[in-house]
Write a protein that holds these residues in place. Structure first.
Motif, mmCIF file in Angstrom:
data_model
loop_
_atom_site.group_PDB
_atom_site.id
_atom_site.type_symbol
_atom_site.label_atom_id
_atom_site.label_comp_id
_atom_site.label_asym_id
_atom_site.label_seq_id
_atom_site.Cartn_x
_atom_site.Cartn_y
_atom_site.Cartn_z
ATOM 1 N N CYS A 96 0.899 -1.278 0.037
ATOM 2 C CA CYS A 96 0.033 -0.103 -0.008
ATOM 3 C C CYS A 96 0.874 1.254 -0.009
ATOM 4 O O CYS A 96 1.542 1.465 0.960
ATOM 5 N N SER A 98 -0.029 4.100 0.609
ATOM 6 C CA SER A 98 -0.562 5.211 1.375
ATOM 7 C C SER A 98 -0.228 4.787 2.990
ATOM 8 O O SER A 98 0.513 5.510 3.640
ATOM 9 N N CYS A 99 -0.227 3.532 3.481
ATOM 10 C CA CYS A 99 0.034 3.237 4.699
ATOM 11 C C CYS A 99 1.422 2.299 4.810
ATOM 12 O O CYS A 99 1.779 1.998 5.906
ATOM 13 N N CYS A 136 -4.752 0.098 -0.428
ATOM 14 C CA CYS A 136 -5.240 -1.002 0.315
ATOM 15 C C CYS A 136 -6.623 -0.688 0.633
ATOM 16 O O CYS A 136 -6.911 0.522 0.692
ATOM 17 N N CYS A 139 -7.279 2.055 3.548
ATOM 18 C CA CYS A 139 -7.015 3.376 3.172
ATOM 19 C C CYS A 139 -8.031 3.754 2.262
ATOM 20 O O CYS A 139 -8.349 5.116 2.227
HETATM 21 ZN ZN ZN Z 1 -3.143 1.371 3.171
#
Ligand code: ZN
Ligand code: ZN
Length: 145
Positions: A96, A98-99, A136, A139
């Motif tokens: 992911c 983002s995270c 993901c 997110c």
């Molecule tokens: Zn994520």
């Protein structure tokens, strides 16, 4: 399932003659149970309260021992912090953006890539890595709110 995997891992430790210290046991248990590809720092933070005298260097040491006997794989992605994976079967990762979460998935047909690469390049191929990147589901649902 995870109990079984932990027991298998502990058996492997015993067979390799490596001493099972409480900290080593805890590091292994965390890896087996979390299935989250943690960094050494993540493991340190998760176990800090149980072992107040443990340092990040101790965690690294234990990870190195586990890696040497083949119980953990170290994954590097070009940044400074390696991630550790106790799933040592062949698998791929979805990451992911983002995270930073890493999720396992299987796609056995990609094994053909290795024999094709050997034919084309004349290399003896030892292994390959593949990652897919994206956002993901957690997110995505956060972003939707
Ligand atoms: Zn994520
Ligand atoms: Zn993995």
């Amino acid at each position: 399932m995870s109990d079984h995997r932990l027991q298998d891992a502990i058996d492997t430790l015993k067979e390799s003659g490596v001493r099972i210290t409480p900290q080593r046991h805890a590091v292994l248990e965390y890896l087996v149970e979390s299935m989250s590809h943690p960094t050494a720092d993540d493991i340190y933070k998760a176990l800090e309260h149980k072992f107040p005298n443990m340092s990040v260097a101790t965690v690294y040491n234990n990870l190195r021992v586990l890696r040497e006997i083949g119980l953990v794989r170290e994954l590097t992605y070009g940044d400074s912090s390696s991630r550790f994976d106790c799933n040592t079967s062949d698998h791929y990762h979805a990451i992911c953006e983002s995270c930073g979460k890493i999720v396992d998935f299987h796609y056995p047909r990609l094994d053909e890539v290795e024999s094709l690469a050997e034919q084309v390049t004349g290399f003896h191929v030892s292994h390959h890595r593949m990652e897919v990147y994206g956002t993901c589901s957690e997110c995505r649902s956060k972003a939707a709110h």
